[in-house]
Design a protein around this motif. Structure first.
Motif, short mmCIF file in Angstrom:
data_model
loop_
_atom_site.label_atom_id
_atom_site.label_comp_id
_atom_site.label_asym_id
_atom_site.label_seq_id
_atom_site.Cartn_x
_atom_site.Cartn_y
_atom_site.Cartn_z
N UNK A 21 3.07 1.17 -2.60
CA UNK A 21 4.26 1.99 -3.30
C UNK A 21 4.30 3.37 -2.26
N UNK A 22 5.58 3.66 -1.76
CA UNK A 22 5.71 4.96 -1.20
C UNK A 22 5.84 6.36 -2.38
N UNK A 27 5.02 8.89 2.71
CA UNK A 27 3.80 8.60 2.86
C UNK A 27 3.62 7.30 2.28
N UNK A 28 2.85 6.28 2.38
CA UNK A 28 2.70 5.06 1.22
C UNK A 28 0.93 4.62 0.80
N UNK A 60 7.40 1.27 7.12
CA UNK A 60 6.95 1.40 5.45
C UNK A 60 7.59 1.64 4.66
N UNK A 61 7.02 3.19 4.40
CA UNK A 61 7.90 3.86 3.08
C UNK A 61 9.91 3.54 3.17
N UNK A 62 10.66 3.25 4.15
CA UNK A 62 12.18 3.07 4.11
C UNK A 62 11.54 1.49 3.58
N UNK A 71 8.02 5.90 -5.43
CA UNK A 71 7.52 7.36 -6.26
C UNK A 71 8.32 8.25 -5.97
N UNK A 72 9.15 9.06 -6.33
CA UNK A 72 9.18 9.53 -6.11
C UNK A 72 9.62 11.19 -5.91
N UNK A 73 8.81 11.99 -5.27
CA UNK A 73 8.44 13.48 -5.47
C UNK A 73 8.60 14.48 -5.83
#
Length: 79
Positions: A21-22, A27-28, A60-62, A71-73
């Protein structure tokens, strides 16, 4: 690894049982401390087969975000 390999790479990892997951937008992560050794070996084989991918981190993150694996940080999420 090429940009057009990203969907297959992600799909193979998911099929192998690896949580990918991103994290945020830059970052992933791949992995799970509870993966049995046999599954962990498959994950490493997949990663090695696709090769170098550092140049594609943002792509990859996109992609992971586009398929709902993130996960939204954001600041709000941290409070």
């Amino acid at each position: 690894m090429r940009k057009d390999d990203i969907p297959s790479f992600v799909s193979e990892l998911i099929d192998a049982g690896a949580p990918i997951c991103a994290v945020g937008r830059e970052l992933y992560v791949i992995g799970d401390v509870d993966l049995p050794d046999a599954k962990a070996e498959v994950v490493w084989e997949i990663c090695n087969r696709y090769g170098e991918r550092d140049h594609l981190i943002l792509e990859i993150v996109a992609y992971l975000r586009s398929v709902g694996r993130f996960l939204d940080l954001s600041r709000e999420a941290l409070h």
